[in-house]
Scaffold this active site. Structure first.
Site, mmCIF file in Angstrom:
data_model
loop_
_atom_site.group_PDB
_atom_site.id
_atom_site.type_symbol
_atom_site.label_atom_id
_atom_site.label_comp_id
_atom_site.label_asym_id
_atom_site.label_seq_id
_atom_site.Cartn_x
_atom_site.Cartn_y
_atom_site.Cartn_z
ATOM 1 N N HIS A 307 0.846 -1.183 0.000
ATOM 2 C CA HIS A 307 0.000 0.000 0.000
ATOM 3 C C HIS A 307 0.880 1.231 0.000
ATOM 4 C CE1 HIS A 307 -3.185 2.787 1.043
ATOM 5 N NE2 HIS A 307 -4.016 1.838 0.661
ATOM 6 N N ASP A 364 -7.951 -5.309 -0.130
ATOM 7 C CA ASP A 364 -8.443 -6.132 -1.242
ATOM 8 C C ASP A 364 -8.058 -7.598 -1.138
ATOM 9 O OD1 ASP A 364 -9.720 -4.077 -2.664
ATOM 10 O OD2 ASP A 364 -7.784 -3.344 -3.364
#
Ligand code: CMC
Length: 430
Positions: A307, A364
């Site tokens: 991320h 996700d």
């Protein structure tokens, strides 16, 4: 005490103020840099550049903290409903019972879309990706509500546009799916709550009504809250920058949906399941894919890992992992890809490559496993993300407009040819 930073350039010292956020974060205000020095800053991908001041979402990637309007994501996910959190994001405070009722009633009143939307939907081939369809349909709402084109209208009218988009997005999303399946469209049922109504529009058929399963609608509610906002990410920044030109809310949200679509952003949830399926077919050879992800000559990345901001565990991933176990157990589903996902996580968390780079599972990584368990097809996963993210986009757009932010227009460092003489076509050598 006011703090400054000094930059020495061209034989002079220039002072720039340090500004403070409410969570102790500090930023250099370089808005006068070019005027004072002739310099600009460069930061491709905005890795270290704040584009705005915002009071909606706080996240600390090093500590794995995520709060909306000061409330922790754990509290909001476990104690609130999606529409309650949507209200919080958009209007700044958690609603009391009567405010929440009015908000819900207004949304319920506007779930239906104009019949002519069906004509637009019919024009799409059945193979069209539902994200493209959704983005187009949202943009088409400007044609049905032309007054929305002017974002400078009264607070009441802007609020009407906000209510309409939150009310209609589930209808448009379910219709994008029905169009792909070439099944008859299902109209909204205003006796159902927000999530149950969406599931009903997705899965009811003329031959049988969809039976609402509380485990499924509660899981969806949780997932939507977990996706609701994530400060200045790619799609939120897109919504703000499109809106900064005074484009309408519908146009800005349509652009946000397009930005979310890519596999490095919201599209990762679809890519994760495709990756896990590929590993399953490849004899569950997890090690091979971990090695591929580490190999710099290989384009492969471990989808659902890493991320831009979190260099510690994504707090949403922790909640989603537990929810995935819970939902699969409650529904009595044994999905082998959950075991593959857990195996990847276990190996990656002890592997130096991932540790050194701070790569952890993101939101996700496990969400697709829940979507699949509740019957959502893979190419609708990113649409589900869009449904959840909508109130965040709306809040970001509203904040940007209320702060009267100037049009977003970055500068660049030009690296092309310097001025040269024009060569007529018959004299060109190449
Ligand atoms: N697998 C393998 N290596 C990775 C991965 C990954 N998933 N993510 C980052 N790296 C490596 C990358 O190769 C680089 O290594 P090196 O320093 O040796 O060159 C280092 O980690 C830093 O990566 P980066 O690409 O510079 O980091 P970024 O902040 O630009 O990218 C990211 C963030 C999310 C785009 C990236 O981690 C990625 O592509 N992840 C997979 C896609 C994904 O899951 N996206 C969903 C993000 S969460 C949902 C959302 O909010 O959008």
């Amino acid at each position: 005490m006011d703090e400054n930073i000094e930059i020495s350039f061209g034989g002079r010292l220039h002072k720039f103020p340090i500004i403070n956020g409410t969570e102790g974060e500090k930023a250099i205000d370089i808005s006068s840099l070019r005027k004072k020095t002739g310099l600009i800053t460069i930061d491709t991908g905005f890795k270290n550049t704040g584009s705005t001041k915002s009071s909606i979402t706080f996240l600390n990637g090093e500590k794995g903290i995520l709060r909306h309007r000061g409330y922790s994501i754990d509290d909001l996910t476990n104690k609130s409903t999606f529409l309650e959190v949507a209200y919080l994001l958009i209007y700044g405070e958690l609603p009391n019972l009567s405010k929440l009722k009015t908000f819900k009633d207004n949304i319920t009143l506007h779930t239906l879309v104009h019949e002519d939307v069906k004509g637009i939907l019919d024009g799409f081939p059945s193979k069209a990706h539902p994200m493209g369809v959704l983005s187009s349909l949202v943009s088409s709402l400007t044609a049905f509500y032309p007054k929305s084109l002017d974002p400078n209208r009264s607070v009441e009218e802007i609020n009407g546009t906000i209510i309409r988009i939150i009310a209609k997005l589930p209808t448009l999303a379910a219709w994008a799916f029905k169009n792909r399946m070439r099944q008859p469209l299902v109209y909204p049922n205003n006796n159902l709550d927000y999530c149950s109504n969406f599931l009903n529009m997705m899965f009811s058929l003329p031959t049988h009504d969809y039976k609402i399963n509380k485990i499924v609608s509660n899981a969806l509610e949780k997932l939507l809250i977990l996706h609701i906002d994530h400060e200045q990410n790619c799609s939120a920044s897109t919504v703000r920058i499109v809106g900064s030109s005074h484009a309408s809310l519908y146009a800005s949200i349509s652009a946000g949906i397009a930005a979310l679509w890519g596999p490095l952003h919201g599209g990762a949830n679809q890519a994760v399941i495709e990756m896990l399926e590929e590993i399953k077919k490849d004899n569950c050879n997890v090690k091979k894919y971990i090695d591929k992800a580490k190999d710099k000559s290989d384009q492969f990345r471990l989808m659902g890992f890493g991320h831009r901001v979190y260099k510690n565990f994504d707090p949403r991933a922790r909640i989603i992992k537990d929810a995935a176990e819970e939902v699969l157990n409650s529904l009595g589903i044994n999905d082998p890809v959950l075991d593959i996902a857990k195996k990847i996580e276990k190996i990656a968390l002890t592997d130096q490559y991932f540790i050194e780079r701070g790569l952890y599972p993101n939101v996700d990584f496990y969400s697709g496993i829940i979507y699949r368990a509740i019957g959502i097809p893979t190419d609708m996963f990113t649409v589900m993300f869009a449904l959840g993210r909508l109130p965040g986009w709306v809040a970001q757009w509203k904040e940007m407009r209320e702060n009267n932010e100037p049009i977003g227009r970055p500068r660049q460092l030009y690296t092309g040819n310097i001025s040269r003489k024009y060569v007529p076509i018959n004299e060109r050598k190449n």
